[in-house]
Design an enzyme around this catalytic site. Structure first.
Site, PDB file in Angstrom:
ATOM      1  CE  LYS A 116      48.911  42.842  46.102  1.00 15.38           C
ATOM      2  NZ  LYS A 116      50.268  42.263  46.593  1.00 15.38           N
ATOM      3  CE  LYS A 198      45.444  45.352  52.604  1.00 13.83           C
ATOM      4  NZ  LYS A 198      46.391  44.101  52.799  1.00 13.83           N
ATOM      5  CE  LYS A 201      54.266  46.600  52.725  1.00 10.96           C
ATOM      6  NZ  LYS A 201      54.517  45.230  52.305  1.00 10.96           N
TER       7      LYS A 201
HETATM    8  P1  TYM Z   1      52.439  42.257  53.235  1.00  9.82           P
HETATM    9  O1  TYM Z   1      53.797  42.843  52.901  1.00  9.82           O
HETATM   10  O2  TYM Z   1      51.408  42.626  52.307  1.00  9.82           O
HETATM   11  O3  TYM Z   1      51.982  42.264  54.837  1.00  9.82           O
HETATM   12  C1  TYM Z   1      52.725  42.178  55.766  1.00  9.82           C
HETATM   13  C2  TYM Z   1      51.829  41.681  56.973  1.00  9.82           C
HETATM   14  O4  TYM Z   1      51.219  42.926  57.477  1.00  9.82           O
HETATM   15  C3  TYM Z   1      49.978  42.506  57.694  1.00  9.82           C
HETATM   16  N1  TYM Z   1      48.942  43.810  57.337  1.00  9.82           N
HETATM   17  C4  TYM Z   1      47.955  44.423  58.080  1.00  9.82           C
HETATM   18  N2  TYM Z   1      47.604  43.818  59.329  1.00  9.82           N
HETATM   19  C5  TYM Z   1      46.981  44.883  59.725  1.00  9.82           C
HETATM   20  N3  TYM Z   1      46.226  46.039  59.416  1.00  9.82           N
HETATM   21  C6  TYM Z   1      46.923  46.318  57.856  1.00  9.82           C
HETATM   22  N4  TYM Z   1      46.096  47.413  57.489  1.00  9.82           N
HETATM   23  C7  TYM Z   1      47.468  45.450  57.527  1.00  9.82           C
HETATM   24  N5  TYM Z   1      48.112  45.450  56.229  1.00  9.82           N
HETATM   25  C8  TYM Z   1      48.986  44.451  55.997  1.00  9.82           C
HETATM   26  C9  TYM Z   1      49.475  41.489  56.833  1.00  9.82           C
HETATM   27  O5  TYM Z   1      48.223  40.582  56.910  1.00  9.82           O
HETATM   28  C10 TYM Z   1      50.917  40.739  56.788  1.00  9.82           C
HETATM   29  O6  TYM Z   1      50.911  39.866  57.892  1.00  9.82           O
HETATM   30  N6  TYM Z   1      51.550  37.763  51.989  1.00  9.82           N
HETATM   31  C11 TYM Z   1      52.298  38.351  53.205  1.00  9.82           C
HETATM   32  C12 TYM Z   1      53.629  38.126  53.170  1.00  9.82           C
HETATM   33  C13 TYM Z   1      54.064  36.723  53.045  1.00  9.82           C
HETATM   34  C14 TYM Z   1      53.923  35.885  54.159  1.00  9.82           C
HETATM   35  C15 TYM Z   1      54.584  34.613  53.997  1.00  9.82           C
HETATM   36  C16 TYM Z   1      53.520  35.990  55.620  1.00  9.82           C
HETATM   37  C17 TYM Z   1      54.560  35.926  52.152  1.00  9.82           C
HETATM   38  N7  TYM Z   1      54.999  34.622  52.695  1.00  9.82           N
HETATM   39  C18 TYM Z   1      54.386  33.459  54.773  1.00  9.82           C
HETATM   40  C19 TYM Z   1      53.508  35.067  56.493  1.00  9.82           C
HETATM   41  C20 TYM Z   1      53.785  33.774  56.178  1.00  9.82           C
HETATM   42  C21 TYM Z   1      51.614  39.899  53.080  1.00  9.82           C
HETATM   43  O7  TYM Z   1      50.694  40.285  53.317  1.00  9.82           O
HETATM   44  O8  TYM Z   1      52.775  40.854  53.151  1.00  9.82           O
END
Ligand code: TYM
Length: 335
Positions: A116, A198, A201
């Site tokens: 990032k 990956k 978004k």
């Molecule tokens: P975020 O919004 O970036 O992603 C949300 C979830 O989606 C999963 N993910 C994927 N899984 C498979 N293939 C992909 N291409 C892919 N892209 C995203 C991420 O692994 C995630 O599970 N940091 C977290 C948000 C968070 C969180 C937490 C999660 C904040 N606090 C506490 C669990 C527990 C995140 O990546 O958000």
């Protein structure tokens, strides 16, 4: 009779831009079945999204869209607490305490921070670096046992475990040390344009991702344009990363096994296969979109869900935070 105490699950998604098929297959989809066995908390992590510049009106809209999406994906507010992170102030407060436990060196080494920082070179803010500490706070605040996430979050989860263990060693047993839970084939859904990366978004190339808001024609077009591997055979394998990714998507959306899918497309071309992937994805996404739209028309219901979720989360969060404050020597306020 003794009450059976269920283990606890916590997970969250950021309300930033488009929620992708990767978010769904890697994380949200796996939350629903856990509700039967665990005490689940599912959070819209709005504070995390501030690490990248947000337009306030869009953030507000994305947050409510995501609340509705959780329910449309099967999160049942009568079983799970569904809430917005900023509604429970203890997240930010515990994050400060954990900031004094986490080391700059380990935060500097986080892959997501490095990625990032490269992508947002003009805005490498402290929040970006502290992101995993806030995530550790989310998890540890609820004495979470299990955290269902995609593979890209495993490093952050390891850090949460390290922080919990370090705190426990310094101040005596306080936090449950959480375990991650990864989806079998959905843990890392790849970009449709580069199977080495990956599905994200924030990918500037919209053809690289399927958004849960894409309509059927867009989904079909993006899948038709998806890159493939050099031969024409529909087979799963490390030497065929692009088709393996499409097969993962296909099997997760259709319910077929990889072996059955390979058999179905034996001797058939990529065109036919990609259309079948599109049909399977559309059949999963369309009902979710319809339900999300319906829910978004019922603002009063969504607000009541959020109130109930935040009430439950606050109660649990307050319990942990006061324990933490006591252990580290802060004097409780007299009321
Ligand atoms: P975020 O919004 O970036 O992603 C949300 C979830 O989606 C999963 N993910 C994927 N899984 C498979 N293939 C992909 N291409 C892919 N892209 C995203 C991420 O692994 C995630 O599970 N940091 C977290 C948000 C968070 C969180 C937490 C999660 C904040 N606090 C506490 C669990 C527990 C995140 O990546 O958000």
């Amino acid at each position: 009779m003794d009450e059976v105490i269920k283990k606890r699950v916590f997970s969250g998604v950021q309300p930033t831009g488009k929620v992708t098929l990767g978010n769904y297959l890697g994380a949200i989809r796996n939350w629903k079945p856990l509700q039967e066995e665990y005490d689940c908390l599912y959070c819209v992590v709005d504070l995390h999204s501030l690490t990248v510049t947000q337009v306030p009106a869009e953030l507000r809209k994305n947050t409510m869209d995501l609340v509705a999406l959780y329910i449309a994906c099967g999160i049942d507010p009568s079983k799970s607490a569904l809430f917005i992170q900023s509604h429970v102030h203890e997240h930010a407060e515990l994050a400060w305490i954990l900031d004094t436990i986490a080391y700059v060196g380990e935060l500097n080494r986080m892959t997501q921070f490095k990625d990032k920082s490269r992508k947002h070179a003009d805005n490498i803010n402290m929040g970006l670096m502290n992101y995993p500490v806030l995530m550790a706070s989310d998890i540890l605040l609820y004495q979470t046992d299990v955290v269902p996430v995609g593979k890209d979050q495993v490093q952050h989860l390891e850090l949460a475990r390290d922080i919990a263990q370090r705190f426990n060693a310094r101040y005596s047993d306080t936090f449950v040390v959480p375990e991650g839970l990864l989806s079998k084939s959905g843990q890392s859904i790849k970009s449709l344009q580069d199977p080495g990366a990956k599905m994200s978004k924030s990918d500037p190339n919209d053809n690289a991702l399927i958004s849960l808001t894409d309509d059927a024609d867009t989904i079909r077009r993006k899948l038709r344009r998806a890159v493939t591997d050099s031969d024409t055979c529909v087979r799963h394998g490390a030497d065929k990363p692009a088709i393996t990714n499409l097969l993962n998507i296909y099997t997760l959306c259709s319910g077929l096994s990889i072996a059955d899918a390979e058999k179905t497309f034996e001797g058939k071309g990529y065109g036919e296969f990609k259309d079948a992937v599109a049909d399977a994805v559309i059949s999963v996404v369309e009902p979710i979109q319809a339900e999300q739209k319906r829910l978004l028309r019922d603002k009063a219901y969504l607000e009541s869900v959020l109130k109930q979720g935040a009430d439950k989360a606050s109660y649990l969060a307050q319990k942990t935070l006061s324990k933490v404050y006591r252990k580290i020597g802060l004097i409780p306020r007299i009321r």
